[in-house]
Structures are given as C-alpha cells and as structure tokens.
Design an enzyme around this catalytic site. Structure first.
Site, PDB file in Angstrom:
ATOM      1  N   LYS A 161     -16.510 -18.042 -13.266  1.00  0.00           N
ATOM      2  CA  LYS A 161     -16.168 -16.605 -13.294  1.00  0.00           C
ATOM      3  C   LYS A 161     -16.500 -15.998 -14.651  1.00  0.00           C
ATOM      4  O   LYS A 161     -17.146 -14.953 -14.744  1.00  0.00           O
ATOM      5  CB  LYS A 161     -14.683 -16.419 -13.011  1.00  0.00           C
ATOM      6  CG  LYS A 161     -14.145 -15.027 -13.352  1.00  0.00           C
ATOM      7  CD  LYS A 161     -12.672 -14.858 -13.094  1.00  0.00           C
ATOM      8  CE  LYS A 161     -11.798 -15.369 -14.185  1.00  0.00           C
ATOM      9  NZ  LYS A 161     -11.608 -14.474 -15.337  1.00  0.00           N
ATOM     10  N   ASN A 162     -16.084 -16.670 -15.724  1.00  0.00           N
ATOM     11  CA  ASN A 162     -16.223 -16.062 -17.050  1.00  0.00           C
ATOM     12  C   ASN A 162     -17.658 -16.086 -17.569  1.00  0.00           C
ATOM     13  O   ASN A 162     -17.992 -15.356 -18.486  1.00  0.00           O
ATOM     14  CB  ASN A 162     -15.252 -16.705 -18.042  1.00  0.00           C
ATOM     15  CG  ASN A 162     -13.819 -16.351 -17.692  1.00  0.00           C
ATOM     16  OD1 ASN A 162     -13.574 -15.419 -16.928  1.00  0.00           O
ATOM     17  ND2 ASN A 162     -12.884 -17.101 -18.225  1.00  0.00           N
ATOM     18  N   CYS A 179      -3.078  -6.654 -20.816  1.00  0.00           N
ATOM     19  CA  CYS A 179      -2.740  -7.187 -19.496  1.00  0.00           C
ATOM     20  C   CYS A 179      -1.466  -7.988 -19.678  1.00  0.00           C
ATOM     21  O   CYS A 179      -0.903  -8.049 -20.774  1.00  0.00           O
ATOM     22  CB  CYS A 179      -3.881  -8.047 -18.954  1.00  0.00           C
ATOM     23  SG  CYS A 179      -4.106  -9.538 -19.895  1.00  0.00           S
ATOM     24  N   ARG A 206      -4.678  -7.773 -25.944  1.00  0.00           N
ATOM     25  CA  ARG A 206      -6.136  -7.866 -25.761  1.00  0.00           C
ATOM     26  C   ARG A 206      -6.913  -6.809 -26.570  1.00  0.00           C
ATOM     27  O   ARG A 206      -7.664  -6.021 -26.047  1.00  0.00           O
ATOM     28  CB  ARG A 206      -6.512  -7.786 -24.283  1.00  0.00           C
ATOM     29  CG  ARG A 206      -5.716  -8.635 -23.327  1.00  0.00           C
ATOM     30  CD  ARG A 206      -5.847 -10.122 -23.494  1.00  0.00           C
ATOM     31  NE  ARG A 206      -7.138 -10.650 -23.133  1.00  0.00           N
ATOM     32  CZ  ARG A 206      -7.497 -11.022 -21.904  1.00  0.00           C
ATOM     33  NH1 ARG A 206      -6.642 -10.872 -20.910  1.00  0.00           N
ATOM     34  NH2 ARG A 206      -8.698 -11.518 -21.675  1.00  0.00           N
ATOM     35  N   ASP A 263      -6.727 -21.339 -20.640  1.00  0.00           N
ATOM     36  CA  ASP A 263      -6.832 -21.043 -19.201  1.00  0.00           C
ATOM     37  C   ASP A 263      -6.349 -22.203 -18.334  1.00  0.00           C
ATOM     38  O   ASP A 263      -6.265 -22.057 -17.123  1.00  0.00           O
ATOM     39  CB  ASP A 263      -8.272 -20.690 -18.829  1.00  0.00           C
ATOM     40  CG  ASP A 263      -8.697 -19.379 -19.442  1.00  0.00           C
ATOM     41  OD1 ASP A 263      -9.898 -19.076 -19.425  1.00  0.00           O
ATOM     42  OD2 ASP A 263      -7.835 -18.655 -19.980  1.00  0.00           O
ATOM     43  N   ARG A 308      -8.669 -12.947  -8.016  1.00  0.00           N
ATOM     44  CA  ARG A 308      -9.599 -12.595  -9.102  1.00  0.00           C
ATOM     45  C   ARG A 308     -10.415 -13.800  -9.558  1.00  0.00           C
ATOM     46  O   ARG A 308     -11.529 -13.655 -10.051  1.00  0.00           O
ATOM     47  CB  ARG A 308      -8.805 -12.054 -10.299  1.00  0.00           C
ATOM     48  CG  ARG A 308      -8.187 -10.686 -10.099  1.00  0.00           C
ATOM     49  CD  ARG A 308      -7.549 -10.226 -11.383  1.00  0.00           C
ATOM     50  NE  ARG A 308      -8.449 -10.481 -12.484  1.00  0.00           N
ATOM     51  CZ  ARG A 308      -8.050 -10.954 -13.685  1.00  0.00           C
ATOM     52  NH1 ARG A 308      -6.779 -11.208 -13.901  1.00  0.00           N
ATOM     53  NH2 ARG A 308      -8.922 -11.154 -14.651  1.00  0.00           N
TER      54      ARG A 308
HETATM   55  C1  EPZ Z   1     -12.045 -14.774 -22.542  1.00  0.00           C
HETATM   56  O1  EPZ Z   1     -11.215 -13.645 -22.779  1.00  0.00           O
HETATM   57  C2  EPZ Z   1     -11.797 -15.174 -21.094  1.00  0.00           C
HETATM   58  N1  EPZ Z   1     -12.158 -14.076 -20.212  1.00  0.00           N
HETATM   59  C3  EPZ Z   1     -10.319 -15.538 -20.906  1.00  0.00           C
HETATM   60  O2  EPZ Z   1     -10.165 -16.000 -19.557  1.00  0.00           O
HETATM   61  C4  EPZ Z   1      -9.982 -16.682 -21.845  1.00  0.00           C
HETATM   62  O3  EPZ Z   1      -8.601 -16.993 -21.725  1.00  0.00           O
HETATM   63  C5  EPZ Z   1     -10.288 -16.265 -23.291  1.00  0.00           C
HETATM   64  O4  EPZ Z   1     -11.682 -15.868 -23.395  1.00  0.00           O
HETATM   65  C6  EPZ Z   1     -10.038 -17.375 -24.286  1.00  0.00           C
HETATM   66  O5  EPZ Z   1     -10.775 -18.494 -23.957  1.00  0.00           O
HETATM   67  C7  EPZ Z   1     -13.469 -13.839 -19.954  1.00  0.00           C
HETATM   68  O6  EPZ Z   1     -14.352 -14.499 -20.460  1.00  0.00           O
HETATM   69  C8  EPZ Z   1     -13.766 -12.726 -19.014  1.00  0.00           C
HETATM   70  P1  EPZ Z   1     -10.771 -13.746 -26.734  1.00  0.00           P
HETATM   71  P2  EPZ Z   1     -11.391 -12.786 -24.140  1.00  0.00           P
HETATM   72  O7  EPZ Z   1     -11.462 -12.522 -27.193  1.00  0.00           O
HETATM   73  O8  EPZ Z   1     -12.813 -12.709 -24.498  1.00  0.00           O
HETATM   74  C9  EPZ Z   1      -7.633 -11.946 -29.709  1.00  0.00           C
HETATM   75  C10 EPZ Z   1      -9.102 -16.188 -17.484  1.00  0.00           C
HETATM   76  O9  EPZ Z   1      -7.972 -16.556 -17.134  1.00  0.00           O
HETATM   77  N2  EPZ Z   1      -8.643 -10.921 -30.006  1.00  0.00           N
HETATM   78  O10 EPZ Z   1     -11.304 -15.084 -27.141  1.00  0.00           O
HETATM   79  O11 EPZ Z   1     -10.629 -11.520 -24.003  1.00  0.00           O
HETATM   80  C11 EPZ Z   1      -7.049 -11.780 -28.319  1.00  0.00           C
HETATM   81  O12 EPZ Z   1      -6.022 -10.819 -28.322  1.00  0.00           O
HETATM   82  C12 EPZ Z   1      -9.266 -15.284 -18.690  1.00  0.00           C
HETATM   83  O13 EPZ Z   1     -10.169 -16.525 -16.909  1.00  0.00           O
HETATM   84  C13 EPZ Z   1      -8.387 -10.011 -31.031  1.00  0.00           C
HETATM   85  O14 EPZ Z   1      -7.338 -10.066 -31.679  1.00  0.00           O
HETATM   86  O15 EPZ Z   1     -10.628 -13.743 -25.168  1.00  0.00           O
HETATM   87  C14 EPZ Z   1      -6.549 -13.162 -28.009  1.00  0.00           C
HETATM   88  O16 EPZ Z   1      -5.257 -13.324 -28.568  1.00  0.00           O
HETATM   89  C15 EPZ Z   1      -7.942 -14.944 -19.334  1.00  0.00           C
HETATM   90  N3  EPZ Z   1      -9.301  -9.041 -31.303  1.00  0.00           N
HETATM   91  C16 EPZ Z   1      -7.545 -14.076 -28.724  1.00  0.00           C
HETATM   92  O17 EPZ Z   1      -8.227 -13.240 -29.662  1.00  0.00           O
HETATM   93  C17 EPZ Z   1     -10.472  -8.934 -30.594  1.00  0.00           C
HETATM   94  O18 EPZ Z   1     -11.283  -8.031 -30.901  1.00  0.00           O
HETATM   95  C18 EPZ Z   1      -8.579 -14.689 -27.800  1.00  0.00           C
HETATM   96  O19 EPZ Z   1      -9.240 -13.621 -27.159  1.00  0.00           O
HETATM   97  C19 EPZ Z   1     -10.714  -9.867 -29.558  1.00  0.00           C
HETATM   98  C20 EPZ Z   1      -9.792 -10.843 -29.291  1.00  0.00           C
END
Ligand code: EPZ
Length: 464
Positions: free
Chosen positions: A44-45, A138, A143, A331, A423
């Site tokens: 998915k991701n 969410c 996020r 995840d 989803r």
């Molecule tokens: C991706 O989300 C995945 N989603 C998530 O999968 C996954 O849990 C996550 O990466 C971590 O591996 C998709 O790829 C569509 P991050 P993403 O940016 O990109 C903080 C699932 O269940 N952060 O690595 O949103 C954020 O708040 C989903 O399949 C900032 O602070 O994850 C979080 O605490 C859930 N500022 C941490 O980093 C930013 O600008 C990790 O977020 C961006 C992120």
C-alpha cells in the site's frame, strides 16, 4: 509497453469497500487453527507514493501489483481530479499525466487520504505550482508536514500555508526547482519521498541527509529511475538526486506489502498455526522475523520469496521499541501487541514514531488482555486466554490487531470501524477464510441484540 491509449478512467469506483463499510461489522469466531498459504499483495505505502510519482512523467506509466484498497482508489481519484488519465485492470494501473489540467487537489479528497500530500513534490516539479490542502492529523498523531515544506523551500519553492491550504510555487524565470543540500531532522518517510520526487526534475543535484530507509522509499526511487530519473543511495540515510529535464514511460511492478506479510505471520503465531506466505521479500521483514524468533516462533525462508511460520509451544514475552527502518516497524506494533497479550510473562512496548498509537490497548483489554499504558509505553502482562467481545477499530493497524486477537480469542468477537481495515488490507476476509478462519462481514443491523451467532462451522471460503 504496448502502444495503448489510456482513454478511460474505469475502475475508480471504490472496488474494495462495501458501500456500508461504516455500518457493517466483522464477526470472528476464535480458536480455529489456520492452515495453508496466503499470497501477499502489493505494498500500500509503495503504491500511494508511486501513483503520486507518476505525475512526474508526461507519458504512459504502467504500474503492476497494485493492491485494491480504498486508499489506493482515493489516490487515483485525486489524480483524476488533476486531469490525469487512469485505467485500472485488476492489479495493473495505466496512468498518463501528460495532460495535467490543474495544480489544486480537491479538499474533499485530500481530507480522506493524508498520503495525497505526496502530490505536492511532483506538481511543483512538473508545473512549478501546487495548491494542496494541509493534510489533517489522524488518530495516531498530528502528522505535521514541516519537513516536506522546509525541504521544498530549500529547493526554491515559495510555500505559504493559509486557511488550511499549502500554496507553493517556484520563483525564478523558468520556474524550475533548484538542487539543494537537505538535512531531515527526523528520517520522515513522506518527507524523503516528497523531496526525492521534487528533485528528479530540479536543476542540479540534491542531497537528502538523514533520509528514511524504508523499502517503500527504495521502491519509489526504483520506479523514478525506471522513468529515467537519476537517484542514488535510496535505502541508505543519504540519497543523491541529479535532476533531469524529462522522464519517460515505464512498466513497473510494486514490491510486496511487508506490513501485510507481518500481519499474517502474527496470525500464524497467535493461532499456533503453520502458514506459508507467498510473494514476500524476507529482507524487508528482518526486524519482525527476529522478534518472532525471540518469542519462540520459527520463521523459515522456504524460497526466495516465500516464508513459512512454525509456532512453538508457547509465546515468550519480549520488549519492543518501534524505530525508523531497519528498526522494528511502527506499522507492526499493534499486531505484535496482540500476540504478546497471550505471551508468558511481561513485555514492554515503546512506540517512538507516533505520539498516539496505543489506542488499541483499551480494545484489547476488553478482550481480556492485561495492558497498561504509561506515556508512549505499554506494559503487556501476558494472559492465558483472550475472550471474544464487541470492539471498535480506531485506526488501520489497530483494526488488524483486533482481528488477530479475535482469531485467538475464545468465542465471538464483533469488530466495528471496518473502514479502517479496508484502507490497508486487500481481500482480508477472503484470505483468512481460505486459511480456515471463521468470520463474516455482516450489516450491523443484522447482529442480534444478544449477538447470537450464526453457526461458524458453516463459514467456509465459499461463504459470500
Ligand atoms: C509513512 O507515513 C507511512 N504511510 C505510515 O504508514 C508509516 O507508519 C510511517 O511512514 C512510518 O514508517 C505512508 O507511507 C502512506 P513519517 P509518514 O513522515 O510518511 C513526524 C500505515 O499504517 N513528522 O515517517 O506520514 C510524524 O509526525 C501508515 O500504513 C514530522 O514531525 O510517516 C511522525 O511522528 C501509518 N514532520 C514521524 O515523523 C514532518 O514533516 C514519522 O512520520 C513529517 C513527519
């Protein structure tokens, strides 16, 4: 690729979710052993990022092994709204973004899919302008997207956030992004992907330090490189992108979903069943496999892309800390918690990636688990048995954890909130029924007040 004009946008009528996902419930009768094999779907991701990445290309892109999921459908609908042509045939998605008509993604679609923010990088790279609604938080966390925004600003984009909109445009005469040295204060998957895509068509070279190393980042880089991009180092913490002027068509197949695979490995472990998983990449599951072995489960690589799980007599306790890849994946945290709820001993689970990803604890406790939350830690005291109960899914992976717990619990569990499940798990009921699980999705209205169950033994993979 065959010379195929993409003329229709068939297939984007929400194939995955039953129209009444919100008013259906999943009834699961636990205690039945599973057996057989399950084929893992495309990731998915990866699909979400790669579909957004197809906006970079002004020619036909064929993407294979695309899972049929609500999130993927929603991403396709966002591309349709931008004027992109899409044609879906089974797990093959044909996309042509030569005629992007506009740079604004519709709020009503973006608000349903955070990952739609991924289109900002490709739109800026292709058009020099993008107006994307700020993705809301969410249930698992706020996020924020400041790492995406700061990186785009470093590449020469003027980005203003007002009235819930991210308005970005590239200044300068040719409206081209410029290569930049970017350091991510956190190895954000999304920010790494946004900036990598934006840099593919920028002038000059971009370096992303402290980049995310997830397999889905590598998959996106491989997809872009198959279109002629010049990305090096994906999968390490330093990615270098040399901008090119134009990308060309491609025919690309998405990697298998390591989180779906991990979920089925836990399904085998929690029901003490031997299962085989087909179409997996074992290297993407190193941390999960190591933890399964730590708790007494055998995981055998049967072939290059096949795993077999052979449970032990009991589940031992262990501690888990979620970390960016290659650490233990956030995840898989909820799913592993369901397993450890039935372990012998106490386990400590620390969620370090998201600030609010322990909401499944309350629901697992309704099923007889003994779990206490202290900040971002969950102390899991193993119990000998879980019991079926009515529970509510709070997010995608929490819903998977409740399904796993229900497969092991004594009696019947009724799970509400199936829109979360739809989803991220393709054909979940079908796959579990084929493994011998006893479950059915029914309209909520059909569940008797006392939850009287239909005869679970009648539930077979032929069930509709
Ligand atoms: C991706 O989300 C995945 N989603 C998530 O999968 C996954 O849990 C996550 O990466 C971590 O591996 C998709 O790829 C569509 P991050 P993403 O940016 O990109 C903080 C699932 O269940 N952060 O690595 O949103 C954020 O708040 C989903 O399949 C900032 O602070 O994850 C979080 O605490 C859930 N500022 C941490 O980093 C930013 O600008 C990790 O977020 C961006 C992120």
């Amino acid at each position: 690729m065959e010379d195929r004009a993409i003329t229709t946008s068939r297939g984007f009528i929400n194939p995955q979710t039953s129209p009444d996902a919100d008013s259906s419930v999943l009834q699961i009768w636990g205690g039945y052993p599973l057996q057989g094999h399950v084929k893992i779907s495309g990731a998915k991701n990866s699909a979400l990022a790669i579909i957004a990445g197809s906006l970079l290309c002004p020619e036909d892109c064929r993407i294979r092994n695309v899972p049929s999921l609500v999130d993927v459908t929603r991403m396709g609908q966002i591309l349709l709204a931008l004027g992109v042509k899409l044609d879906q045939n089974g797990d093959i998605l044909d996309i042509n973004a030569s005629g992007i008509r506009q740079s604004q993604a519709p709020y009503e679609l973006v608000s349903q899919l955070r990952a739609s923010f991924f289109v900002i990088g490709p739109l800026l790279a292709r058009l020099g302008v993008a107006q994307i609604p700020l993705p809301g938080g969410c249930t698992i966390g706020a996020r924020p997207v400041e790492l995406h925004v700061r990186g785009l600003q470093a590449m020469g984009a003027d980005v203003q956030i007002e009235h819930g909109m991210v308005n970005a445009y590239v200044t300068g005469k040719n409206r081209k992004l410029k290569g930049a040295e970017i350091y991510l204060s956190y190895p954000s998957v999304g920010a790494t992907e946004t900036l990598m895509m934006a840099a593919t068509l920028a002038e000059g070279e971009t370096t992303i330090e402290n980049a995310a190393q997830e397999p889905e980042v590598m998959d996106l880089a491989n997809f872009c490189n198959s279109m002629g991009a010049r990305i090096r180092g994906a999968g390490t913490n330093t990615i270098t992108i040399s901008g090119v002027t134009r990308l060309h068509s491609t025919d690309y197949s998405i990697i298998p979903d390591r989180v779906e695979a991990g979920t089925y490995l836990v399904a085998g472990a929690i029901t003490h069943s031997e299962l085989s998983l087909l179409s997996v990449v074992p290297d993407h599951l190193t941390a999960v496999i190591a933890k399964l072995r730590e708790v007494g489960v055998q995981v055998v690589v049967e072939a290059a892309n096949q795993l077999r799980i052979i449970p032990g007599q009991s589940i031992m306790a262990t501690d888990i800390e979620t970390l960016p890849y290659p650490g233990f994946p956030t995840d898989m945290q909820a799913q592993f918690m369901a397993l450890l709820a039935l372990s012998e001993g106490d386990s400590l689970i620390t969620e370090t990636v998201f600030e609010n990803r322990l909401r499944h604890v309350a629901e697992l406790n309704r099923m007889g688990a003994d779990i206490r939350v202290k900040g971002n830690n969950a102390i899991v005291r193993g119990v000998p048995m879980l019991t079926g109960a009515p529970v509510v899914a709070t997010d995608l992976r929490a819903s998977a954890a409740l399904v796993l717990a229900a497969l092991a619990a004594k009696g019947k569990t009724t799970i509400q909130g199936l829109h979360h499940l739809d989803r991220g798990y393709e054909k979940l009921e079908e796959k579990l029924l084929s493994l011998g699980a006893k479950l059915q999705r029914v309209p909520e209205s059909s569940v008797d007040a006392d939850g009287r169950a239909s005869n679970p033994d009648l539930l077979t993979s032929q069930s509709n």
